[in-house]
Motif scaffolding. Structure first.
Motif, PDB file in Angstrom:
ATOM      1  N   VAL B  35       0.848  -1.210   0.000  1.00  0.00           N
ATOM      2  CA  VAL B  35       0.000   0.000   0.000  1.00  0.00           C
ATOM      3  C   VAL B  35       0.877   1.252   0.000  1.00  0.00           C
ATOM      4  O   VAL B  35       0.632   2.214  -0.725  1.00  0.00           O
ATOM      5  CB  VAL B  35      -0.930   0.015   1.237  1.00  0.00           C
ATOM      6  N   THR B  38       2.626   1.998  -3.416  1.00  0.00           N
ATOM      7  CA  THR B  38       1.781   2.209  -4.591  1.00  0.00           C
ATOM      8  C   THR B  38       0.823   3.370  -4.311  1.00  0.00           C
ATOM      9  O   THR B  38       1.103   4.508  -4.654  1.00  0.00           O
ATOM     10  CB  THR B  38       1.011   0.923  -4.964  1.00  0.00           C
ATOM     11  N   THR B  39      -0.269   3.075  -3.617  1.00  0.00           N
ATOM     12  CA  THR B  39      -1.308   4.100  -3.426  1.00  0.00           C
ATOM     13  C   THR B  39      -0.771   5.337  -2.703  1.00  0.00           C
ATOM     14  O   THR B  39      -0.947   6.470  -3.170  1.00  0.00           O
ATOM     15  CB  THR B  39      -2.482   3.502  -2.624  1.00  0.00           C
ATOM     16  N   ARG B  42       1.870   7.263  -4.741  1.00  0.00           N
ATOM     17  CA  ARG B  42       1.288   7.983  -5.890  1.00  0.00           C
ATOM     18  C   ARG B  42       0.587   9.255  -5.428  1.00  0.00           C
ATOM     19  O   ARG B  42       0.653  10.296  -6.063  1.00  0.00           O
ATOM     20  CB  ARG B  42       0.317   7.072  -6.652  1.00  0.00           C
ATOM     21  N   LEU B  43      -0.118   9.158  -4.301  1.00  0.00           N
ATOM     22  CA  LEU B  43      -0.818  10.335  -3.780  1.00  0.00           C
ATOM     23  C   LEU B  43       0.165  11.458  -3.467  1.00  0.00           C
ATOM     24  O   LEU B  43      -0.064  12.612  -3.812  1.00  0.00           O
ATOM     25  CB  LEU B  43      -1.602   9.962  -2.516  1.00  0.00           C
ATOM     26  N   GLU B  57      -9.440  11.470  -3.880  1.00  0.00           N
ATOM     27  CA  GLU B  57      -8.143  10.832  -4.145  1.00  0.00           C
ATOM     28  C   GLU B  57      -7.547  10.286  -2.850  1.00  0.00           C
ATOM     29  O   GLU B  57      -7.055   9.157  -2.804  1.00  0.00           O
ATOM     30  CB  GLU B  57      -7.162  11.836  -4.772  1.00  0.00           C
ATOM     31  N   LYS B  58      -7.612  11.087  -1.806  1.00  0.00           N
ATOM     32  CA  LYS B  58      -7.073  10.624  -0.529  1.00  0.00           C
ATOM     33  C   LYS B  58      -7.873   9.428  -0.012  1.00  0.00           C
ATOM     34  O   LYS B  58      -7.323   8.529   0.634  1.00  0.00           O
ATOM     35  CB  LYS B  58      -7.094  11.751   0.511  1.00  0.00           C
ATOM     36  N   GLU B  60      -8.866   7.053  -1.533  1.00  0.00           N
ATOM     37  CA  GLU B  60      -8.381   5.801  -2.124  1.00  0.00           C
ATOM     38  C   GLU B  60      -7.520   5.019  -1.125  1.00  0.00           C
ATOM     39  O   GLU B  60      -7.418   3.799  -1.195  1.00  0.00           O
ATOM     40  CB  GLU B  60      -7.548   6.096  -3.386  1.00  0.00           C
ATOM     41  N   LEU B  61      -6.920   5.762  -0.208  1.00  0.00           N
ATOM     42  CA  LEU B  61      -6.095   5.098   0.815  1.00  0.00           C
ATOM     43  C   LEU B  61      -6.927   4.111   1.632  1.00  0.00           C
ATOM     44  O   LEU B  61      -6.474   3.014   1.940  1.00  0.00           O
ATOM     45  CB  LEU B  61      -5.535   6.151   1.774  1.00  0.00           C
ATOM     46  N   LYS B  63      -9.599   2.543   0.766  1.00  0.00           N
ATOM     47  CA  LYS B  63      -9.895   1.343  -0.040  1.00  0.00           C
ATOM     48  C   LYS B  63      -8.673   0.432  -0.069  1.00  0.00           C
ATOM     49  O   LYS B  63      -8.785  -0.785  -0.009  1.00  0.00           O
ATOM     50  CB  LYS B  63     -10.275   1.746  -1.463  1.00  0.00           C
ATOM     51  N   ALA B  64      -7.507   1.062  -0.205  1.00  0.00           N
ATOM     52  CA  ALA B  64      -6.274   0.254  -0.252  1.00  0.00           C
ATOM     53  C   ALA B  64      -6.044  -0.468   1.070  1.00  0.00           C
ATOM     54  O   ALA B  64      -5.629  -1.628   1.093  1.00  0.00           O
ATOM     55  CB  ALA B  64      -5.080   1.146  -0.590  1.00  0.00           C
TER      56      ALA B  64
END
Lengths: 267, 700
Positions: B35, B38-39, B42-43, B57-58, B60-61, B63-64
């Motif tokens: 995590v 990648t996630t 990238r953020l 976008e944040k 998404e963390l 979900k990851a």
């Protein structure tokens, strides 16, 4: 119809590391090979995830992962891979640096597959990568298949779809971005996977805990596999010279980037 | 012979940080690393940190975290989790991996666990089962949203950072019908509350505002409760932007069953089973550790980017491949390598201390529960009664330490076994030790770690403070500032250390450590054991001396109010304990490494490298302890007429009683660092040869 899917997939040294060929006591090797972190061979990964997906959708199917690599390194990599999908591991303790003959590797893999308890060859789908990130001869899966007497073989596979009548439709890559679509009436068959269609599955720690209960003993009792390149003399071994000219750019339209690349290729 | 072929990998770390036999934890490491690189990476690379708002976008963390299995890590298997038993070390490992890339991502992950911690530590079984299960991602076949929590302790300005005993949130009885459960009205305004932008529930500390409620307590507030559940405005913080931080306004009507740990009704009065202070003490005891580990990850993660930068520094010029200027760049200069080694050795000591504290907390958890069970059985209630009952066990704990320190053949093994089997003796020992380790970890790792992070950034030159600095070092430096204040500012840790460092159990352990280090020094000379043993001796002597020393006005120096004395000693002790943990880890690597096929190759050389680094770090710590000791021993002596004579070598012995002993120890400390610079030279030279990957494993 259920399937017994055997995935041949091993580990490779992390390509992000400096992989420097050296001549060791047993012939060519990578510098500090045992110290290099390892990852699951990406092509093998595609094969494994496709196998798990197929097994999930076809009741009573089962997946084995047959891996030839240094067992201590395998243990590390399995900490991640085992969380993705359920499988049973069969381990052959041997090198993974890529300086091995395809025939020797294939012979050991075939022998290991033959020795799997409860494997029904009439249901056998033999999966693997059509290449390897360590040394892609593209020959191992074919030889394993031949050794096991499996003549239906597909390479560069991106899709495998079971049909209602028990047959399977296979899409193999061809030049020019086209696919060769074939129909396989029934197992057994060999599939050398390209990238498949599935993303890497999310982690499921419960699956991981379940898998690791069997993976750890399998690694402990791994049989040594003497594979190498006996009789082969490497006159010279070198990696392609690295050439990296990096520019960090932001907010550039994709079209501009593409145009620049085309200009660069044209010289 | 290359001593450091590659940067230490997982196999090495698993041995040093003692989870080589825990494949469940190794899985957790792999999940969180995935995590982070990648996630989260990238953020950060895409500039997600540039806004205070919690954006899609944040999100998404989250979900990851769910997809990787990290969300359910805190829960027990029967609640939908996958790790059984204490999880302090697991949380430290997750915090380490996520902070390797971004501290805010780590905080975001840990915040729901923090919200659940009061329920986990003191909640009723019903509360545990209900909330833990809600916070686990849906299992196959389930269709529900994952609940996230927030922990609300701190108060609106101007009370930020006040003592945790002062809480301005209020609770009163709104309605209490005959034969029914009382309904409570809770008023709470939070400040700097992590996860609040999306939290489904809040565990909030509130004081009683009603004579029918006996004490303060913690309550659980849900977003569906009647009243105002306003997440409030985002806090305009400059750090940890990948976590959501808000200042909520909560005014809610909730049933009394939401009081964490339950309550009883006595004489028409609601009596919470636990005050907010009791719950917070139990929570903070443990949750401080991962924060200290977070900062250690920043320093260790800086090593590779700095080497990469240093080696490539002159490649844009006229230099050609194969020339020292091209291949080594800035690493041609001793200073560059020496400074990087300082960063690295500090990071190692921080990580060793943090993980040692995490393991200790894992050992402590079941012992503490057993202690509670025994006291409940014996009807010993309340902190004072428990302390009184535990007092005799201190002597037993000291005896246990002394027996452990003896060689196996020379000690009464049956007596040692009996002492080790007594949960109250273990409790006495572990509480004394963790009361030193945990605040030391939080204090030194974040405080001094932040200073060293500045060094790491400085080594990048102007590049260090750009957004695209490899390894996000600039952001990590800023983030470290916040970590120093998380879970109580530095003064809170110093206060706790000042109280616990003079305890008899810790003093006995310190004596045993000194003997053990001397023994190690004989067995494996040149790894800094002797330096550290001598520095510990000096520190212990100074503490003892100051306990009877007085200032010119006759006031005692070792006193709760003399923070100029006690806090300085606490700081010095943290340096020393951190190195002790690092040396323990190097010794563990030397002992267990041969059993691991991967690590065994080149192990002696690697241990030599780590040994040199530990030697150098021990010299730094000894220097710091010596400086503090001299400051304190001499600094409170009045000599207004000094014209250069009174502090000359001959006259100085007259300044205080026992000065000769002090001088002898100081000389010993100075002499014990012999060879430390040579060790530093060797280790720094290794930095110029270590192999690093061609590219960082997370994006720019």
């Amino acid at each position: 119809m259920s399937y017994h899917i055997v995935v041949c997939g091993s580990i490779v040294p992390d390509p992000l590391q400096t992989l420097e060929p050296v001549t060791g006591p047993q012939g060519p090797a990578l510098k500090n090979e045992m110290m290099l972190p390892a990852v699951l061979d990406p092509w093998a990964g595609h094969a494994l995830y496709e196998a798990a997906n197929l097994a999930k959708n076809v009741p009573d199917s089962k997946v084995w992962l047959v891996s030839l690599g240094p067992k201590a390194k395998l243990q590390q990599v399995m900490m991640n891979v085992a969380q993705k999908v359920p499988f049973e591991l069969v381990v052959l303790d041997g090198p993974s640096g890529g300086f091995t003959e395809a025939e020797e590797v294939a012979a050991h893999l075939a022998k290991a597959i033959e020795s799997i308890d409860g494997l029904d060859k009439s249901k056998l789908l033999l999966f693997g990568g059509w290449q390897s990130a360590s040394r892609g001869t593209g020959a191992v899966m074919q030889i394993v298949g031949e050794t096991l007497g499996i003549v239906d073989q597909f390479q560069g596979v991106d899709k495998l779809e079971p049909q209602a009548d028990g047959s399977m439709q296979v899409k193999e890559r061809m030049e020019g971005g086209s696919y060769l679509v074939s129909t396989l009436s029934a197992p057994p068959a060999v599939f050398g996977w390209a990238t498949g269609t599935l993303p890497e599955p999310p982690n499921n720690p419960q699956v991981g805990m379940q898998n690791m209960r069997f993976i750890m003993p399998a690694i402990q009792k791994a049989q040594p596999a003497q594979v190498g390149a006996a009789g082969v003399e490497f006159k010279s071994v070198e990696l392609p010279a690295q050439r990296r000219e990096t520019r960090v750019v932001k907010d550039v339209p994709a079209a501009d980037i593409a145009r620049e690349i085309v200009d660069w290729i044209k010289g | 012979m290359e001593r450091l072929r590659t940067l230490p990998g997982d196999d090495v770390r698993q041995i040093m940080w003692r989870f080589a036999d825990r494949y469940d934890l190794q899985m957790v490491v792999q999940s969180s690393r995935s995590v982070a690189r990648t996630t989260a990476a990238r953020l950060v690379a895409d500039g997600a940190r540039n806004t205070h708002e919690w954006t899609p976008e944040k999100a998404e963390l989250l979900k990851a975290f769910d997809a990787s299995g990290l969300t359910g890590m805190f829960m027990e298997p029967e609640q939908g989790g996958f790790l059984a038993g204490p999880k302090n070390l697991a949380m430290c490992l997750v915090a380490f991996e996520l902070s390797w890339v971004d501290g805010g991502a780590a905080t975001c992950n840990l915040a729901t666990d923090l919200a659940l911690a009061p329920i986990h530590e003191r909640g009723t079984q019903e509360q545990k089962d209900y909330y833990m299960s809600k916070c686990v991602p849906p299992q196959p076949g389930e269709d529900r949203e994952v609940w996230r929590g927030a922990f609300a302790l701190t108060e609106p300005l101007p009370y930020v950072g006040v003592d945790t005993g002062v809480v301005s949130g209020k609770v009163r009885i709104d309605e209490w019908k005959e034969g029914e459960e009382p309904m409570l009205q809770v008023e709470k305004r939070g400040r700097f509350i992590t996860n609040m932008a999306f939290a489904n529930f809040v565990t909030a500390a509130v004081n009683t505002d009603d004579e029918r409620i006996k004490s303060s307590c913690m309550v659980i507030l849900e977003e569906g409760d009647e009243g105002t559940y306003d997440p409030g405005a985002p806090t305009l913080k400059m750090v940890h932007q990948l976590s959501a931080t808000n200042d909520p306004v909560l005014s809610l009507k909730v049933p009394a069953s939401r009081i964490i740990g339950g309550y009883t009704v006595q004489d028409g009065m609601i009596v919470p089973n636990y005050s907010h202070g009791e719950i917070i003490a139990a929570v903070f005891q443990r949750t401080r550790i991962p924060v200290g580990v977070m900062t250690s990850a920043k320093l260790l993660s800086a090593v590779e980017p700095v080497i990469r930068y240093q080696r490539g520094r002159f490649r844009g010029g006229e230099s050609k491949p194969g020339t020292p200027r091209y291949e080594l760049g800035l690493q041609q200069n001793e200073d560059a390598n020496h400074r990087l080694l300082d960063v690295w050795s500090t990071g190692e000591s921080m990580a060793s201390l943090g993980f040692a504290a995490g393991r200790m907390a894992d050992d402590f958890d079941p012992i503490e529960k057993e202690k509670e069970r025994i006291f409940a059985e014996q009807e010993i209630k309340g902190p004072r009664a428990q302390m009184k009952a535990l007092k005799p066990k201190e002597q037993d704990a000291i005896e246990m330490i002394q027996l452990r320190a003896k060689p196996e053949g020379d000690r009464d093994q049956a007596r040692l076994d009996a002492l080790e089997a007594d949960p109250l003796v273990q409790y006495s020992y572990l509480s004394a030790m963790s009361n030193v380790y945990i605040p030391a970890c939080k204090l030194w790792n974040t405080g001094y770690g932040c200073q060293m992070m500045r060094e790491a950034v400085a080594m990048m030159g102007g590049y260090g403070i750009t957004e695209d600095c490899p390894g996000f070092l600039g952001q990590k430096w800023m983030d470290a500032q916040l970590e120093a204040t998380y879970e109580g500012p530095e003064v809170v840790q110093r206060r706790q250390l000042a109280l616990s460092m003079t305890g008899p159990v810790f003093a006995a352990q310190l004596t045993a450590w000194i003997d053990e280090l001397r023994l190690h020094a004989q067995e494996t000379p040149g790894r800094g054991h002797c330096t550290l043993a001598t520095a510990f001796e000096l520190w212990a002597w100074t503490v003892e001396h100051l306990q009877s020393a007085k200032d010119p006005e006759g006031k005692p120096l070792m006193h709760g109010r003399r923070q100029g004395v006690t806090f300085a000693l606490a700081d010095a002790l943290a340096w020393l304990v951190a190195v002790k943990c690092f040396m323990d880890d190097v010794d563990e690597l030397a002992e267990k490494g041969p059993m691991n096929a991967v690590v065994a190759e080149g192990l002696d050389a690697l241990v030599d490298f780590f040994g040199d680094m530990a030697t150098w770090q021990a010299a730094r710590a000894a220097g710091e302890a010596g400086r503090v000791a001299a400051d304190l021993v001499f600094g409170y002596i009045l000599h207004p007429d000094c014209a250069g004579e009174c502090c000359s070598a001959d006259a100085a012995g007259n300044l205080f009683e026992g000065a000769e002993a002090f001088y002898a120890l100081r000389r010993k400390v100075d002499a014990a660092v012999a060879g430390a610079r040579l060790a530093k030279d060797r280790a720094a030279a290794d930095l110029t040869k270590v192999m690093i990957p061609e590219a960082l494993d997370y994006p720019l």
